[in-house]
Design a protein around this motif. Sequence first.
Motif, PDB file in Angstrom:
ATOM      1  N   TYR A  62       0.804  -0.939  -0.053  1.00 21.28           N
ATOM      2  CA  TYR A  62       0.073  -0.022  -0.013  1.00 21.28           C
ATOM      3  C   TYR A  62       0.826   1.174   0.012  1.00 21.28           C
ATOM      4  CZ  TYR A  62      -3.022  -3.693   1.806  1.00 21.28           C
ATOM      5  OH  TYR A  62      -3.700  -5.049   1.829  1.00 21.28           O
ATOM      6  N   PRO A  63       1.400   1.703  -0.985  1.00 19.29           N
ATOM      7  CA  PRO A  63       2.380   2.796  -1.428  1.00 19.29           C
ATOM      8  C   PRO A  63       1.925   4.052  -0.823  1.00 19.29           C
ATOM      9  CG  PRO A  63       1.936   1.850  -3.280  1.00 19.29           C
ATOM     10  CD  PRO A  63       1.316   0.956  -2.533  1.00 19.29           C
ATOM     11  N   ASP A  64       0.577   4.292  -0.969  1.00 21.10           N
ATOM     12  CA  ASP A  64       0.104   5.585  -0.671  1.00 21.10           C
ATOM     13  C   ASP A  64      -0.357   5.975   0.762  1.00 21.10           C
ATOM     14  OD1 ASP A  64       0.044   6.095  -3.594  1.00 21.10           O
ATOM     15  OD2 ASP A  64      -1.759   5.255  -3.731  1.00 21.10           O
ATOM     16  N   ILE A  65       0.030   5.081   1.539  1.00 23.75           N
ATOM     17  CA  ILE A  65      -0.216   5.359   2.974  1.00 23.75           C
ATOM     18  C   ILE A  65       0.841   5.830   3.765  1.00 23.75           C
ATOM     19  CG2 ILE A  65      -2.214   3.712   3.205  1.00 23.75           C
ATOM     20  CD1 ILE A  65      -0.131   1.943   4.722  1.00 23.75           C
ATOM     21  N   ILE A  66       1.071   6.437   4.902  1.00 25.43           N
ATOM     22  CA  ILE A  66       2.138   6.725   5.852  1.00 25.43           C
ATOM     23  C   ILE A  66       2.327   5.970   6.742  1.00 25.43           C
ATOM     24  CG2 ILE A  66       2.646   8.740   7.168  1.00 25.43           C
ATOM     25  CD1 ILE A  66       0.716  10.479   5.778  1.00 25.43           C
ATOM     26  N   VAL A  67       3.793   5.251   6.760  1.00 30.48           N
ATOM     27  CA  VAL A  67       3.834   4.001   7.799  1.00 30.48           C
ATOM     28  C   VAL A  67       5.544   4.647   8.553  1.00 30.48           C
ATOM     29  CG1 VAL A  67       4.398   1.777   8.074  1.00 30.48           C
ATOM     30  CG2 VAL A  67       2.950   2.392   6.455  1.00 30.48           C
ATOM     31  N   GLU A  68       5.352   4.585   9.611  1.00 30.71           N
ATOM     32  CA  GLU A  68       6.632   4.849  10.557  1.00 30.71           C
ATOM     33  C   GLU A  68       6.754   3.410  11.212  1.00 30.71           C
ATOM     34  OE1 GLU A  68      10.230   6.428  11.830  1.00 30.71           O
ATOM     35  OE2 GLU A  68       8.812   7.171  10.485  1.00 30.71           O
ATOM     36  N   ASN A  69       7.883   2.525  10.541  1.00 32.52           N
ATOM     37  CA  ASN A  69       7.853   1.258  11.015  1.00 32.52           C
ATOM     38  C   ASN A  69       8.933   1.214  12.221  1.00 32.52           C
ATOM     39  OD1 ASN A  69       6.528  -0.408   9.011  1.00 32.52           O
ATOM     40  ND2 ASN A  69       8.110   0.368   7.567  1.00 32.52           N
ATOM     41  N   VAL A  70       8.631   0.610  13.048  1.00 33.48           N
ATOM     42  CA  VAL A  70       9.602   0.316  14.441  1.00 33.48           C
ATOM     43  C   VAL A  70       9.901  -1.090  14.636  1.00 33.48           C
ATOM     44  CG1 VAL A  70      10.044   0.976  16.947  1.00 33.48           C
ATOM     45  CG2 VAL A  70       8.528   2.299  15.461  1.00 33.48           C
ATOM     46  N   HIS A  71      11.028  -1.572  14.249  1.00 29.44           N
ATOM     47  CA  HIS A  71      11.561  -2.854  14.374  1.00 29.44           C
ATOM     48  C   HIS A  71      12.706  -3.030  15.240  1.00 29.44           C
ATOM     49  CE1 HIS A  71      12.515  -6.995  13.263  1.00 29.44           C
ATOM     50  NE2 HIS A  71      11.875  -7.065  12.014  1.00 29.44           N
ATOM     51  N   LEU A  72      12.079  -3.398  16.677  1.00 27.22           N
ATOM     52  CA  LEU A  72      13.081  -3.545  17.486  1.00 27.22           C
ATOM     53  C   LEU A  72      14.025  -4.625  17.381  1.00 27.22           C
ATOM     54  CD1 LEU A  72      10.487  -3.558  20.429  1.00 27.22           C
ATOM     55  CD2 LEU A  72      11.689  -1.522  19.581  1.00 27.22           C
ATOM     56  N   GLY A  73      13.893  -5.526  16.837  1.00 30.86           N
ATOM     57  CA  GLY A  73      14.840  -6.584  16.297  1.00 30.86           C
ATOM     58  C   GLY A  73      15.949  -5.935  15.732  1.00 30.86           C
ATOM     59  N   ASP A  74      15.705  -5.174  14.717  1.00 32.28           N
ATOM     60  CA  ASP A  74      16.766  -4.401  13.635  1.00 32.28           C
ATOM     61  C   ASP A  74      17.610  -3.526  14.597  1.00 32.28           C
ATOM     62  OD1 ASP A  74      15.440  -5.846  11.561  1.00 32.28           O
ATOM     63  OD2 ASP A  74      14.817  -4.069  10.695  1.00 32.28           O
ATOM     64  N   SER A  75      16.989  -2.999  15.381  1.00 31.91           N
ATOM     65  CA  SER A  75      17.493  -1.847  16.183  1.00 31.91           C
ATOM     66  C   SER A  75      18.548  -2.772  17.120  1.00 31.91           C
ATOM     67  CB  SER A  75      16.599  -1.154  17.122  1.00 31.91           C
ATOM     68  OG  SER A  75      17.184  -0.327  17.911  1.00 31.91           O
ATOM     69  N   LEU A  76      18.188  -3.727  17.584  1.00 37.81           N
ATOM     70  CA  LEU A  76      19.103  -4.456  18.434  1.00 37.81           C
ATOM     71  C   LEU A  76      20.175  -5.042  17.993  1.00 37.81           C
ATOM     72  CD1 LEU A  76      19.425  -5.204  21.556  1.00 37.81           C
ATOM     73  CD2 LEU A  76      18.141  -7.398  21.145  1.00 37.81           C
ATOM     74  N   ALA A  77      19.964  -5.759  16.572  1.00 36.98           N
ATOM     75  CA  ALA A  77      20.818  -6.063  15.806  1.00 36.98           C
ATOM     76  C   ALA A  77      22.088  -5.069  15.427  1.00 36.98           C
ATOM     77  CB  ALA A  77      20.203  -6.638  14.609  1.00 36.98           C
ATOM     78  N   THR A  78      21.434  -3.886  15.153  1.00 38.17           N
ATOM     79  CA  THR A  78      22.403  -2.794  14.976  1.00 38.17           C
ATOM     80  C   THR A  78      23.545  -2.624  16.043  1.00 38.17           C
ATOM     81  OG1 THR A  78      20.737  -1.740  13.342  1.00 38.17           O
ATOM     82  CG2 THR A  78      22.788  -0.268  14.128  1.00 38.17           C
ATOM     83  N   LEU A  79      22.766  -2.615  17.297  1.00 41.16           N
ATOM     84  CA  LEU A  79      23.657  -2.324  18.420  1.00 41.16           C
ATOM     85  C   LEU A  79      24.721  -3.543  18.563  1.00 41.16           C
ATOM     86  CD1 LEU A  79      24.225  -0.908  21.115  1.00 41.16           C
ATOM     87  CD2 LEU A  79      22.305  -2.418  22.167  1.00 41.16           C
ATOM     88  N   SER A  80      24.159  -4.737  18.194  1.00 39.92           N
ATOM     89  CA  SER A  80      24.965  -5.960  18.405  1.00 39.92           C
ATOM     90  C   SER A  80      26.148  -5.806  17.254  1.00 39.92           C
ATOM     91  CB  SER A  80      24.241  -7.403  18.073  1.00 39.92           C
ATOM     92  OG  SER A  80      24.958  -8.348  17.892  1.00 39.92           O
ATOM     93  N   TYR A  81      25.992  -5.257  16.193  1.00 43.76           N
ATOM     94  CA  TYR A  81      27.203  -5.218  15.121  1.00 43.76           C
ATOM     95  C   TYR A  81      28.029  -4.156  15.530  1.00 43.76           C
ATOM     96  CZ  TYR A  81      29.735  -3.793  10.856  1.00 43.76           C
ATOM     97  OH  TYR A  81      30.675  -3.588  10.167  1.00 43.76           O
ATOM     98  N   GLU A  82      27.752  -3.213  16.252  1.00 45.65           N
ATOM     99  CA  GLU A  82      28.555  -2.202  16.802  1.00 45.65           C
ATOM    100  C   GLU A  82      29.294  -2.564  17.813  1.00 45.65           C
ATOM    101  OE1 GLU A  82      29.090   1.014  15.669  1.00 45.65           O
ATOM    102  OE2 GLU A  82      27.486   0.896  13.997  1.00 45.65           O
ATOM    103  N   VAL A  83      28.607  -3.314  18.847  1.00 45.26           N
ATOM    104  CA  VAL A  83      29.472  -3.709  19.974  1.00 45.26           C
ATOM    105  C   VAL A  83      30.220  -4.742  19.486  1.00 45.26           C
ATOM    106  CG1 VAL A  83      29.236  -5.382  21.885  1.00 45.26           C
ATOM    107  CG2 VAL A  83      27.733  -3.519  21.514  1.00 45.26           C
ATOM    108  N   ASN A  84      30.031  -5.798  18.674  1.00 46.86           N
ATOM    109  CA  ASN A  84      30.874  -6.880  18.128  1.00 46.86           C
ATOM    110  C   ASN A  84      31.935  -6.178  17.340  1.00 46.86           C
ATOM    111  OD1 ASN A  84      29.310  -8.818  19.431  1.00 46.86           O
ATOM    112  ND2 ASN A  84      28.284  -9.116  17.707  1.00 46.86           N
ATOM    113  N   ASN A  85      32.147  -5.241  16.530  1.00 46.47           N
ATOM    114  CA  ASN A  85      33.060  -4.558  15.651  1.00 46.47           C
ATOM    115  C   ASN A  85      33.729  -3.505  16.394  1.00 46.47           C
ATOM    116  OD1 ASN A  85      32.696  -6.171  12.784  1.00 46.47           O
ATOM    117  ND2 ASN A  85      30.562  -6.038  13.710  1.00 46.47           N
ATOM    118  N   ASN A  86      33.130  -2.957  17.431  1.00 45.80           N
ATOM    119  CA  ASN A  86      33.956  -1.786  17.915  1.00 45.80           C
ATOM    120  C   ASN A  86      34.367  -1.728  19.372  1.00 45.80           C
ATOM    121  OD1 ASN A  86      33.747   0.439  15.679  1.00 45.80           O
ATOM    122  ND2 ASN A  86      31.678  -0.414  15.912  1.00 45.80           N
TER     123      ASN A  86
END
Length: 211
Positions: A186-210
């Motif tokens: 439905y491309p004509d609607i407004i959506v703000e997606n919040v994916h908690l798993g993606d956010s945590l995975a991003t944190l995991s990457y940063e922790v593991n690589n920095n």
Amino acid sequence: MPTQNKPSLPVIKRLPKYYRYLGEMEKEGVTKVSSSELARVMGTTASQVRQDFNCFGGFGQQGIGYNVKLLHEELGKLIFARHPVPTILIGAGNLGHAMANYFRQDTQGFELLAAFDVKPEMIGLTLCGVAIRDMAELESYCAEHKPKVAVICVPREAAKQVAQKLIDLGIRAFWNFSHYDFSIEYPDIIVENVHLGDSLATLSYEVNNNL
């Protein structure tokens, strides 16, 4: 203040952060702030700050900076509606409870009218001051109260099943915590997606690589 150029999505996403920092400055008694000072707390450049604000007419004067109170107010007018936007919650489980509590305490510009769930044991209970209704009542409720926004706190498959119905009922904006992205079908609607798993995975990457 009318916009001068159509702002990009990254600019729009920075507005709430500007608004939050300016609110904190105002509480601390700060009256003036430069683009360089804003850039420091935002983690960007003074040039980027000026470019962002130029999308909405500027707000400041060269060499003088920004009036913190006035800028905070102007950004508030840009971000928030004059009247609370009627909103419903789909899914009254643990995540739905957390979101309802957030609406009660922290949101501006939105009014949570009701929550909906399919579990019989949930129907009729109160969730942070709003009634939990049967999903079977969704159509009649929307016809009467005309909500404009839905907060989606159900699993992916349940969100996928209810998406078309919500859109057919006139809802065009979604704060989406499911793993189903409405905007793909439905491309004509407004959506703000919040994916908690993606956010945590991003944190995991940063922790593991920095670290």
